[in-house]
Design an enzyme around this catalytic site. Structure first.
Site, short mmCIF file in Angstrom:
data_model
loop_
_atom_site.label_atom_id
_atom_site.label_comp_id
_atom_site.label_asym_id
_atom_site.label_seq_id
_atom_site.Cartn_x
_atom_site.Cartn_y
_atom_site.Cartn_z
CB SER A 164 -0.89 0.00 1.24
OG SER A 164 -1.52 1.27 1.41
CE1 TYR A 176 -4.01 -2.09 4.88
CE2 TYR A 176 -3.12 0.13 4.65
CZ TYR A 176 -3.62 -1.03 4.09
OH TYR A 176 -3.71 -1.13 2.71
#
Length: 322
Positions: A164, A176
Protein backbone atom coordinates in the site's frame (compact mmCIF):
# COMPACT_ATOMS: atom_id res chain seq x y z
CA UNK A 1 21.55 21.97 -23.95
CA UNK A 2 17.86 21.80 -23.04
CA UNK A 3 17.10 20.29 -26.43
CA UNK A 4 19.61 17.49 -25.83
CA UNK A 5 18.13 16.81 -22.40
CA UNK A 6 14.62 16.71 -23.84
CA UNK A 7 15.75 14.28 -26.57
CA UNK A 8 17.48 12.03 -24.05
CA UNK A 9 14.44 12.08 -21.77
CA UNK A 10 12.12 11.28 -24.66
CA UNK A 11 14.40 8.45 -25.77
CA UNK A 12 14.50 7.04 -22.24
CA UNK A 13 10.70 6.94 -21.95
CA UNK A 14 10.32 5.49 -25.43
CA UNK A 15 12.75 2.67 -24.66
CA UNK A 16 11.05 2.06 -21.32
CA UNK A 17 7.63 1.95 -23.00
CA UNK A 18 8.88 -0.46 -25.65
CA UNK A 19 10.61 -2.69 -23.11
CA UNK A 20 7.57 -2.89 -20.85
CA UNK A 21 5.27 -3.83 -23.74
CA UNK A 22 7.03 -7.18 -24.26
CA UNK A 23 4.86 -10.01 -22.98
CA UNK A 24 5.82 -13.50 -21.77
CA UNK A 25 4.97 -16.27 -24.23
CA UNK A 26 2.74 -19.32 -23.64
CA UNK A 27 0.66 -17.60 -20.96
CA UNK A 28 -2.18 -20.11 -21.39
CA UNK A 29 0.07 -22.81 -19.96
CA UNK A 30 0.94 -20.86 -16.82
CA UNK A 31 -0.61 -21.20 -13.37
CA UNK A 32 -1.19 -18.21 -11.08
CA UNK A 33 -2.20 -18.56 -7.42
CA UNK A 34 -4.04 -15.57 -5.92
CA UNK A 35 -5.04 -15.11 -2.28
CA UNK A 36 -8.02 -13.06 -1.10
CA UNK A 37 -10.30 -13.67 -4.08
CA UNK A 38 -13.65 -13.31 -2.31
CA UNK A 39 -13.92 -9.66 -3.32
CA UNK A 40 -11.94 -6.55 -4.22
CA UNK A 41 -8.65 -6.64 -6.07
CA UNK A 42 -8.19 -10.41 -5.82
CA UNK A 43 -11.62 -11.17 -7.21
CA UNK A 44 -11.20 -8.80 -10.14
CA UNK A 45 -7.68 -10.04 -10.90
CA UNK A 46 -8.85 -13.66 -10.92
CA UNK A 47 -11.59 -12.82 -13.44
CA UNK A 48 -9.24 -10.64 -15.48
CA UNK A 49 -6.52 -13.30 -15.80
CA UNK A 50 -9.11 -15.97 -16.54
CA UNK A 51 -10.30 -13.91 -19.51
CA UNK A 52 -6.67 -13.74 -20.68
CA UNK A 53 -6.52 -17.53 -20.71
CA UNK A 54 -4.21 -18.09 -17.74
CA UNK A 55 -4.82 -20.99 -15.37
CA UNK A 56 -6.01 -19.23 -12.23
CA UNK A 57 -5.90 -20.91 -8.83
CA UNK A 58 -8.01 -18.65 -6.62
CA UNK A 59 -7.89 -18.84 -2.84
CA UNK A 60 -10.98 -17.60 -0.99
CA UNK A 61 -11.76 -17.34 2.70
CA UNK A 62 -15.36 -18.52 2.34
CA UNK A 63 -17.10 -21.17 0.25
CA UNK A 64 -19.69 -18.58 -0.72
CA UNK A 65 -17.01 -16.33 -2.19
CA UNK A 66 -15.45 -19.26 -4.04
CA UNK A 67 -18.80 -20.35 -5.50
CA UNK A 68 -19.64 -16.84 -6.69
CA UNK A 69 -16.25 -16.55 -8.39
CA UNK A 70 -16.61 -19.91 -10.13
CA UNK A 71 -20.01 -18.84 -11.45
CA UNK A 72 -18.44 -15.76 -13.03
CA UNK A 73 -15.48 -17.46 -14.71
CA UNK A 74 -14.55 -20.28 -17.05
CA UNK A 75 -13.92 -23.90 -16.12
CA UNK A 76 -10.18 -23.23 -16.16
CA UNK A 77 -10.37 -21.31 -12.89
CA UNK A 78 -10.21 -23.45 -9.75
CA UNK A 79 -10.79 -22.38 -6.16
CA UNK A 80 -9.57 -23.44 -2.74
CA UNK A 81 -10.45 -22.30 0.77
CA UNK A 82 -7.52 -20.63 2.52
CA UNK A 83 -7.04 -18.87 5.85
CA UNK A 84 -3.59 -17.30 5.64
CA UNK A 85 -3.39 -16.97 9.44
CA UNK A 86 -3.43 -20.76 9.91
CA UNK A 87 -0.33 -22.72 8.98
CA UNK A 88 -2.27 -25.94 8.50
CA UNK A 89 -4.57 -24.19 6.01
CA UNK A 90 -1.54 -22.83 4.12
CA UNK A 91 0.04 -26.29 4.06
CA UNK A 92 -3.16 -27.86 2.72
CA UNK A 93 -3.46 -25.19 0.03
CA UNK A 94 0.19 -25.76 -0.95
CA UNK A 95 -0.45 -29.47 -1.47
CA UNK A 96 -3.56 -28.61 -3.48
CA UNK A 97 -1.48 -26.33 -5.73
CA UNK A 98 1.24 -28.98 -6.16
CA UNK A 99 -1.31 -31.49 -7.41
CA UNK A 100 -2.49 -29.07 -10.09
CA UNK A 101 0.72 -27.53 -11.37
CA UNK A 102 2.77 -30.74 -11.43
CA UNK A 103 6.24 -30.47 -12.95
CA UNK A 104 5.48 -27.13 -14.60
CA UNK A 105 5.70 -25.28 -11.30
CA UNK A 106 3.82 -22.15 -10.31
CA UNK A 107 4.35 -19.17 -12.60
CA UNK A 108 2.72 -16.54 -10.41
CA UNK A 109 2.01 -16.04 -6.72
CA UNK A 110 -0.10 -12.99 -5.83
CA UNK A 111 -0.27 -12.24 -2.11
CA UNK A 112 -3.40 -10.11 -2.08
CA UNK A 113 -5.28 -11.20 1.06
CA UNK A 114 -5.44 -8.44 3.64
CA UNK A 115 -7.47 -6.46 6.16
CA UNK A 116 -7.25 -2.81 7.18
CA UNK A 117 -8.97 -2.58 10.57
CA UNK A 118 -8.68 -1.93 13.45
CA UNK A 119 -7.27 1.47 12.45
CA UNK A 120 -7.32 4.13 15.17
CA UNK A 121 -4.95 6.18 17.33
CA UNK A 122 -2.40 3.80 18.79
CA UNK A 123 -3.29 4.65 22.37
CA UNK A 124 -6.83 3.38 21.80
CA UNK A 125 -5.60 -0.07 20.81
CA UNK A 126 -4.27 -3.22 22.45
CA UNK A 127 -1.51 -5.57 21.43
CA UNK A 128 -4.11 -7.97 20.04
CA UNK A 129 -5.42 -5.26 17.72
CA UNK A 130 -1.98 -5.04 16.13
CA UNK A 131 -1.52 -8.82 16.06
CA UNK A 132 -4.84 -9.26 14.23
CA UNK A 133 -3.66 -7.21 11.24
CA UNK A 134 -0.04 -8.40 11.27
CA UNK A 135 -1.13 -12.05 11.17
CA UNK A 136 -3.03 -11.50 7.92
CA UNK A 137 -1.14 -8.73 6.13
CA UNK A 138 2.44 -9.67 6.98
CA UNK A 139 2.85 -13.08 8.61
CA UNK A 140 0.26 -14.56 6.24
CA UNK A 141 2.19 -13.22 3.25
CA UNK A 142 5.42 -14.68 4.59
CA UNK A 143 3.88 -18.09 5.36
CA UNK A 144 2.20 -18.44 1.94
CA UNK A 145 5.32 -17.25 0.11
CA UNK A 146 7.75 -19.56 1.86
CA UNK A 147 5.40 -22.52 1.36
CA UNK A 148 4.98 -21.94 -2.38
CA UNK A 149 8.47 -20.69 -3.26
CA UNK A 150 9.78 -24.11 -4.36
CA UNK A 151 7.03 -24.24 -6.99
CA UNK A 152 7.71 -20.65 -8.10
CA UNK A 153 11.45 -21.35 -8.38
CA UNK A 154 10.73 -24.38 -10.54
CA UNK A 155 8.85 -22.19 -13.02
CA UNK A 156 11.25 -19.24 -12.65
CA UNK A 157 8.10 -17.25 -12.09
CA UNK A 158 6.85 -14.18 -10.28
CA UNK A 159 5.91 -13.15 -6.76
CA UNK A 160 3.57 -10.16 -6.56
CA UNK A 161 2.97 -8.72 -3.09
CA UNK A 162 0.18 -6.23 -2.52
CA UNK A 163 1.43 -3.53 -0.19
CA UNK A 164 0.00 0.00 0.00
CA UNK A 165 1.11 3.57 -0.32
CA UNK A 166 0.68 3.49 3.47
CA UNK A 167 3.71 1.20 3.44
CA UNK A 168 5.66 4.30 2.42
CA UNK A 169 4.14 6.76 4.88
CA UNK A 170 2.20 6.09 8.07
CA UNK A 171 -0.68 8.55 8.45
CA UNK A 172 -2.95 6.67 10.85
CA UNK A 173 -2.35 4.53 13.90
CA UNK A 174 -2.86 0.78 14.13
CA UNK A 175 -1.20 -2.21 12.55
CA UNK A 176 -2.09 -1.52 8.90
CA UNK A 177 0.82 0.73 7.93
CA UNK A 178 3.11 -1.35 10.12
CA UNK A 179 2.16 -4.50 8.22
CA UNK A 180 2.64 -2.82 4.84
CA UNK A 181 6.07 -1.48 5.83
CA UNK A 182 6.87 -5.10 6.65
CA UNK A 183 5.62 -6.29 3.24
CA UNK A 184 7.87 -3.70 1.59
CA UNK A 185 10.92 -4.90 3.52
CA UNK A 186 10.13 -8.58 2.95
CA UNK A 187 9.64 -7.95 -0.78
CA UNK A 188 12.88 -6.00 -1.13
CA UNK A 189 14.97 -8.70 0.52
CA UNK A 190 13.12 -11.44 -1.36
CA UNK A 191 13.61 -9.72 -4.72
CA UNK A 192 17.38 -9.55 -4.27
CA UNK A 193 17.57 -13.09 -2.93
CA UNK A 194 15.49 -14.69 -5.69
CA UNK A 195 17.17 -12.83 -8.55
CA UNK A 196 19.84 -15.56 -8.47
CA UNK A 197 17.14 -18.13 -9.32
CA UNK A 198 15.40 -16.28 -12.13
CA UNK A 199 12.40 -15.28 -10.00
CA UNK A 200 11.12 -11.69 -10.14
CA UNK A 201 9.38 -9.99 -7.21
CA UNK A 202 7.10 -6.97 -7.60
CA UNK A 203 5.29 -4.78 -5.07
CA UNK A 204 1.90 -3.17 -5.74
CA UNK A 205 1.29 0.06 -3.81
CA UNK A 206 -2.34 1.15 -4.27
CA UNK A 207 -3.67 4.44 -3.04
CA UNK A 208 -7.22 4.78 -1.77
CA UNK A 209 -9.78 2.62 -3.61
CA UNK A 210 -13.35 1.80 -2.70
CA UNK A 211 -13.69 -1.90 -1.89
CA UNK A 212 -15.73 -3.91 0.59
CA UNK A 213 -13.02 -3.26 3.19
CA UNK A 214 -12.97 0.51 2.76
CA UNK A 215 -16.64 1.39 3.01
CA UNK A 216 -17.69 4.29 5.22
CA UNK A 217 -19.59 2.15 7.69
CA UNK A 218 -16.62 -0.20 8.14
CA UNK A 219 -14.39 2.63 9.35
CA UNK A 220 -17.06 4.20 11.54
CA UNK A 221 -17.77 0.87 13.22
CA UNK A 222 -14.04 0.21 13.64
CA UNK A 223 -13.40 3.60 15.25
CA UNK A 224 -16.42 3.33 17.52
CA UNK A 225 -15.37 -0.14 18.70
CA UNK A 226 -11.80 1.00 19.38
CA UNK A 227 -13.09 4.04 21.27
CA UNK A 228 -15.47 1.94 23.35
CA UNK A 229 -12.63 -0.39 24.33
CA UNK A 230 -10.24 2.44 25.23
CA UNK A 231 -9.61 3.05 28.93
CA UNK A 232 -11.46 5.86 30.75
CA UNK A 233 -8.15 7.70 31.07
CA UNK A 234 -7.64 7.69 27.29
CA UNK A 235 -11.25 8.73 26.63
CA UNK A 236 -10.84 11.63 29.02
CA UNK A 237 -7.54 12.58 27.37
CA UNK A 238 -9.02 12.71 23.86
CA UNK A 239 -12.57 13.85 24.61
CA UNK A 240 -15.85 12.77 23.02
CA UNK A 241 -15.62 15.26 20.16
CA UNK A 242 -12.36 13.74 18.94
CA UNK A 243 -14.12 10.60 17.70
CA UNK A 244 -16.04 12.44 14.98
CA UNK A 245 -13.07 14.48 13.90
CA UNK A 246 -10.65 11.59 13.64
CA UNK A 247 -12.92 9.48 11.44
CA UNK A 248 -10.88 8.15 8.57
CA UNK A 249 -13.81 8.68 6.27
CA UNK A 250 -14.06 12.33 7.30
CA UNK A 251 -10.37 12.83 6.54
CA UNK A 252 -10.77 11.21 3.13
CA UNK A 253 -13.90 13.21 2.29
CA UNK A 254 -12.11 16.42 3.23
CA UNK A 255 -10.10 16.17 0.03
CA UNK A 256 -11.97 16.45 -3.27
CA UNK A 257 -8.93 14.85 -4.88
CA UNK A 258 -9.82 11.52 -3.27
CA UNK A 259 -13.47 11.56 -4.36
CA UNK A 260 -12.61 11.19 -8.04
CA UNK A 261 -14.30 8.42 -10.11
CA UNK A 262 -11.05 6.48 -10.41
CA UNK A 263 -11.35 5.48 -6.73
CA UNK A 264 -13.89 2.89 -7.88
CA UNK A 265 -11.81 1.72 -10.84
CA UNK A 266 -10.11 -1.34 -9.39
CA UNK A 267 -8.58 -2.17 -12.77
CA UNK A 268 -5.99 0.55 -12.11
CA UNK A 269 -4.61 -1.86 -9.51
CA UNK A 270 -5.27 -5.18 -11.23
CA UNK A 271 -3.67 -3.94 -14.46
CA UNK A 272 -0.49 -3.36 -12.48
CA UNK A 273 -0.73 -6.90 -11.09
CA UNK A 274 -1.30 -8.31 -14.56
CA UNK A 275 1.71 -6.47 -15.94
CA UNK A 276 3.89 -7.75 -13.10
CA UNK A 277 2.82 -11.30 -13.97
CA UNK A 278 2.88 -11.19 -17.77
CA UNK A 279 5.52 -8.65 -18.83
CA UNK A 280 9.00 -9.84 -19.77
CA UNK A 281 10.44 -6.93 -17.81
CA UNK A 282 8.16 -6.14 -14.85
CA UNK A 283 8.81 -3.21 -12.56
CA UNK A 284 9.94 -3.68 -8.98
CA UNK A 285 7.18 -1.34 -7.78
CA UNK A 286 3.83 -0.20 -9.12
CA UNK A 287 1.94 2.80 -7.74
CA UNK A 288 -1.78 2.65 -8.50
CA UNK A 289 -4.08 5.64 -8.15
CA UNK A 290 -3.54 9.34 -8.66
CA UNK A 291 -3.46 10.00 -4.91
CA UNK A 292 -0.58 7.52 -4.60
CA UNK A 293 1.37 9.03 -7.49
CA UNK A 294 0.85 12.72 -6.80
CA UNK A 295 0.11 13.01 -3.09
CA UNK A 296 1.34 10.26 -0.81
CA UNK A 297 4.51 9.18 -2.64
CA UNK A 298 5.78 12.77 -3.03
CA UNK A 299 4.97 13.36 0.65
CA UNK A 300 6.98 10.27 1.60
CA UNK A 301 10.11 11.91 0.15
CA UNK A 302 9.68 15.16 2.05
CA UNK A 303 11.56 15.85 5.30
CA UNK A 304 9.78 14.29 8.25
CA UNK A 305 9.12 17.61 9.98
CA UNK A 306 7.22 18.90 6.93
CA UNK A 307 5.03 15.79 6.75
CA UNK A 308 4.43 16.01 10.50
CA UNK A 309 3.29 19.62 10.12
CA UNK A 310 0.97 18.80 7.21
CA UNK A 311 -0.70 16.03 9.18
CA UNK A 312 -0.76 18.09 12.39
CA UNK A 313 -2.63 20.93 10.66
CA UNK A 314 -5.24 18.59 9.18
CA UNK A 315 -5.66 16.21 12.11
CA UNK A 316 -8.12 16.89 14.97
CA UNK A 317 -6.58 17.72 18.32
CA UNK A 318 -7.20 15.78 21.56
CA UNK A 319 -9.20 17.62 24.18
CA UNK A 320 -6.24 17.83 26.57
CA UNK A 321 -3.49 18.47 24.02
CA UNK A 322 -0.68 20.71 25.26
Amino acid sequence: MWLYLAVLLGLYYFLRWYRERQVVSHLRDKFVFITGCDSGFGNQLARQLDLKGLRVLAACVTEQGAEQLRNQTSDRLQTVILDVTKTESVAAATEWVKERVGDRGLWGLVNNAGICTPMAPNQWLTKQDFVKILEVNLLGVIDVTLSLLPLVRKARGRVVNVSSVMGRMAVFGGGYSMSKYGVEAFSDSLRRELSYFGVKVAVIEPGYFLTDLTQEEVYHENLQTSWDHASPEIQDLYGDNFLDGVSFWTVIKASDFLKAPWARNLSLVTNCMEHALTACHPRSRYSAGWDAKFLYLPMSYLPSFLVDLMIYWNYPQPAKAL
